[in-house]
Design a protein around this motif. Structure first.
Motif, PDB file in Angstrom:
ATOM      1  N   PRO A   1     -56.473  20.550   5.695  1.00  0.00           N
ATOM      2  CA  PRO A   1     -57.099  21.509   6.620  1.00  0.00           C
ATOM      3  C   PRO A   1     -56.092  22.426   7.311  1.00  0.00           C
ATOM      4  CG  PRO A   1     -58.107  19.352   6.864  1.00  0.00           C
ATOM      5  CD  PRO A   1     -56.914  19.159   5.976  1.00  0.00           C
ATOM      6  N   GLN A   2     -54.827  22.007   7.370  1.00  0.00           N
ATOM      7  CA  GLN A   2     -53.813  22.834   8.034  1.00  0.00           C
ATOM      8  C   GLN A   2     -53.411  24.051   7.208  1.00  0.00           C
ATOM      9  OE1 GLN A   2     -51.151  19.325   9.167  1.00  0.00           O
ATOM     10  NE2 GLN A   2     -51.011  20.626  10.982  1.00  0.00           N
ATOM     11  N   ILE A   3     -53.832  24.088   5.946  1.00  0.00           N
ATOM     12  CA  ILE A   3     -53.655  25.319   5.163  1.00  0.00           C
ATOM     13  C   ILE A   3     -55.021  25.912   4.811  1.00  0.00           C
ATOM     14  CG2 ILE A   3     -51.366  24.733   4.265  1.00  0.00           C
ATOM     15  CD1 ILE A   3     -52.781  24.016   1.585  1.00  0.00           C
ATOM     16  N   GLY A   4     -56.033  25.511   5.604  1.00  0.00           N
ATOM     17  CA  GLY A   4     -57.358  26.098   5.462  1.00  0.00           C
ATOM     18  C   GLY A   4     -58.250  25.464   4.418  1.00  0.00           C
ATOM     19  N   VAL A   5     -57.862  24.305   3.894  1.00  0.00           N
ATOM     20  CA  VAL A   5     -58.635  23.652   2.836  1.00  0.00           C
ATOM     21  C   VAL A   5     -59.205  22.336   3.366  1.00  0.00           C
ATOM     22  CG1 VAL A   5     -58.557  22.638   0.536  1.00  0.00           C
ATOM     23  CG2 VAL A   5     -57.198  24.674   1.042  1.00  0.00           C
TER      24      VAL A   5
ATOM     25  N   PHE B   1     -49.569  27.580   8.732  1.00  0.00           N
ATOM     26  CA  PHE B   1     -50.386  26.546   9.362  1.00  0.00           C
ATOM     27  C   PHE B   1     -51.535  27.168  10.144  1.00  0.00           C
ATOM     28  CE2 PHE B   1     -46.693  23.897   8.575  1.00  0.00           C
ATOM     29  CZ  PHE B   1     -47.239  22.619   8.369  1.00  0.00           C
ATOM     30  N   THR B   2     -52.755  26.689   9.905  1.00  0.00           N
ATOM     31  CA  THR B   2     -53.877  27.105  10.731  1.00  0.00           C
ATOM     32  C   THR B   2     -53.630  26.612  12.156  1.00  0.00           C
ATOM     33  OG1 THR B   2     -55.026  25.076  10.047  1.00  0.00           O
ATOM     34  CG2 THR B   2     -55.595  27.112   8.887  1.00  0.00           C
ATOM     35  N   GLN B   3     -54.192  27.313  13.138  1.00  0.00           N
ATOM     36  CA  GLN B   3     -53.929  26.987  14.534  1.00  0.00           C
ATOM     37  C   GLN B   3     -55.184  26.511  15.258  1.00  0.00           C
ATOM     38  OE1 GLN B   3     -50.779  26.981  16.112  1.00  0.00           O
ATOM     39  NE2 GLN B   3     -50.222  27.101  13.938  1.00  0.00           N
ATOM     40  N   ILE B   4     -54.959  25.697  16.286  1.00  0.00           N
ATOM     41  CA  ILE B   4     -56.051  25.162  17.088  1.00  0.00           C
ATOM     42  C   ILE B   4     -57.001  26.296  17.487  1.00  0.00           C
ATOM     43  CG2 ILE B   4     -54.660  25.372  19.196  1.00  0.00           C
ATOM     44  CD1 ILE B   4     -56.097  22.837  20.233  1.00  0.00           C
ATOM     45  N   GLY B   5     -58.275  26.066  17.296  1.00  0.00           N
ATOM     46  CA  GLY B   5     -59.281  27.109  17.484  1.00  0.00           C
ATOM     47  C   GLY B   5     -59.930  27.476  16.158  1.00  0.00           C
TER      48      GLY B   5
ATOM     49  N   THR C   1     -59.705  38.626   3.237  1.00  0.00           N
ATOM     50  CA  THR C   1     -58.308  38.817   2.864  1.00  0.00           C
ATOM     51  C   THR C   1     -57.539  37.546   3.182  1.00  0.00           C
ATOM     52  OG1 THR C   1     -57.775  39.703   5.043  1.00  0.00           O
ATOM     53  CG2 THR C   1     -58.414  41.287   3.337  1.00  0.00           C
ATOM     54  N   ASN C   2     -56.482  37.315   2.415  1.00  0.00           N
ATOM     55  CA  ASN C   2     -55.643  36.141   2.636  1.00  0.00           C
ATOM     56  C   ASN C   2     -56.447  34.847   2.679  1.00  0.00           C
ATOM     57  OD1 ASN C   2     -53.201  34.818   3.000  1.00  0.00           O
ATOM     58  ND2 ASN C   2     -53.369  34.851   5.228  1.00  0.00           N
ATOM     59  N   LEU C   3     -57.110  34.538   1.577  1.00  0.00           N
ATOM     60  CA  LEU C   3     -57.921  33.330   1.482  1.00  0.00           C
ATOM     61  C   LEU C   3     -57.052  32.080   1.381  1.00  0.00           C
ATOM     62  CD1 LEU C   3     -60.585  34.589  -1.084  1.00  0.00           C
ATOM     63  CD2 LEU C   3     -60.943  34.185   1.346  1.00  0.00           C
ATOM     64  N   PRO C   4     -57.565  30.919   1.839  1.00  0.00           N
ATOM     65  CA  PRO C   4     -56.827  29.671   1.669  1.00  0.00           C
ATOM     66  C   PRO C   4     -56.793  29.267   0.190  1.00  0.00           C
ATOM     67  CG  PRO C   4     -59.014  29.267   2.592  1.00  0.00           C
ATOM     68  CD  PRO C   4     -58.820  30.759   2.572  1.00  0.00           C
ATOM     69  N   PRO C   5     -55.819  28.450  -0.204  1.00  0.00           N
ATOM     70  CA  PRO C   5     -54.847  27.762   0.640  1.00  0.00           C
ATOM     71  C   PRO C   5     -53.780  28.724   1.180  1.00  0.00           C
ATOM     72  CG  PRO C   5     -54.392  27.294  -1.667  1.00  0.00           C
ATOM     73  CD  PRO C   5     -55.691  28.043  -1.623  1.00  0.00           C
TER      74      PRO C   5
ATOM     75  N   GLU D   1     -45.179  13.789  20.804  1.00  0.00           N
ATOM     76  CA  GLU D   1     -45.695  14.180  19.497  1.00  0.00           C
ATOM     77  C   GLU D   1     -46.064  15.661  19.530  1.00  0.00           C
ATOM     78  OE1 GLU D   1     -49.524  12.666  16.923  1.00  0.00           O
ATOM     79  OE2 GLU D   1     -48.228  11.141  17.820  1.00  0.00           O
ATOM     80  N   GLY D   2     -45.800  16.351  18.449  1.00  0.00           N
ATOM     81  CA  GLY D   2     -46.166  17.753  18.338  1.00  0.00           C
ATOM     82  C   GLY D   2     -46.983  17.978  17.075  1.00  0.00           C
ATOM     83  N   CYS D   3     -47.398  19.200  16.876  1.00  0.00           N
ATOM     84  CA  CYS D   3     -48.212  19.519  15.702  1.00  0.00           C
ATOM     85  C   CYS D   3     -48.003  20.988  15.349  1.00  0.00           C
ATOM     86  CB  CYS D   3     -49.688  19.261  15.994  1.00  0.00           C
ATOM     87  SG  CYS D   3     -50.792  19.640  14.624  1.00  0.00           S
ATOM     88  N   MET D   4     -47.828  21.260  14.077  1.00  0.00           N
ATOM     89  CA  MET D   4     -47.635  22.640  13.640  1.00  0.00           C
ATOM     90  C   MET D   4     -48.900  23.481  13.800  1.00  0.00           C
ATOM     91  SD  MET D   4     -44.494  22.864  12.916  1.00  0.00           S
ATOM     92  CE  MET D   4     -44.459  24.477  12.130  1.00  0.00           C
TER      93      MET D   4
END
Length: 238
Positions: free
Chosen positions: A98-102, A51-55, A43-47, A154-157
């Protein structure tokens, strides 16, 4: 179809969900019914629209080069459009596929002029910030042009709710393809060079936490946590 070979190189790891039924139907064996309780549902396939999260394993993979035969495909255009949509939806300055799963080598950057009004002038100047129109690079290559290193927060979504100081080169050059598939080159300095280096790291399966000064790693809302007696939430949607 053209979709299959393109999606094959950009498959992300999707979440699992369990379907818990009540009791087996009369026509089912207990074994088949039991197996259904643990069936992985896609379910809910990319893109993704978040934002995908660390891990998430997709953030640790080396992204694949976009094949030449797919540069003008509607699927690639849809991925880029989703990246820009998410970039602006969350009001940030950079995003990598990669941050949207691609897991493809695509980045997008945008530093709007209005941000200057939202920051103290001293911060804006010290961090060498400047406006950067929406810029998309497909299969980008980064070259360092100024080896002086600057250290700033610096930060990251994809590491939502935290920040740390990171050293980055002061000047870089990006080469690659634009949204239309044309060869493009862009020289960047200061904060915009930092954005480019940050997003390029994502394509190599790296995060800013790999380079940070660990002693400066902090929750960005630690003061609010204390003020509100811990009743603070970090949203992963918008």
């Amino acid at each position: 179809m053209r979709l299959k070979p393109l999606m094959k190189v950009c498959q992300g790891i999707v979440g699992q969900s369990r379907s818990f039924g009540t009791s087996p139907a009369a026509s089912q064996t207990f074994r088949k019914w039991y197996q259904q309780l643990w069936t992985t549902e896609r379910t809910n396939l990319p893109p993704y629209n978040h934002f995908t999260q660390i891990g998430d394993p997709v953030l640790r993979q080396q992204a694949a080069v976009v094949p030449k035969e797919h540069l003008d495909s509607p699927e690639l255009k849809a991925i880029v459009e989703r990246m820009v949509k998410v970039l602006r939806k969350f009001d940030c300055v950079g995003i990598a596929a990669p941050q949207i799963g691609v897991s493809l080598r695509i980045i997008a950057m945008e530093f709007k002029g209005r941000i200057r009004k939202e920051l103290p002038e001293a911060v804006y100047q010290t961090r060498q910030m400047s406006e950067l129109p929406l810029t998309v690079f497909i299969n980008p290559v980064l070259t360092v042009t100024n080896y002086t290193k600057l250290k700033h927060p610096e930060g990251c979504m994809s590491v939502r709710g935290y920040s740390a100081e990171v050293e980055r080169f002061e000047g870089v050059k990006l080469t690659g393809l634009d949204q239309q598939g044309n060869q493009s080159e862009l020289a960047l300095s200061g904060w915009n060079a930092r954005i480019a280096q940050h997003e390029m790291d994502h394509l190599e399966g790296k995060l800013y936490t790999d380079h940070m000064d660990r002693s400066t790693f902090a929750c960005t809302c630690w003061e609010a946590v204390n003020t509100k007696s811990g009743r603070v939430e970090i949203p992963f949607y918008k």
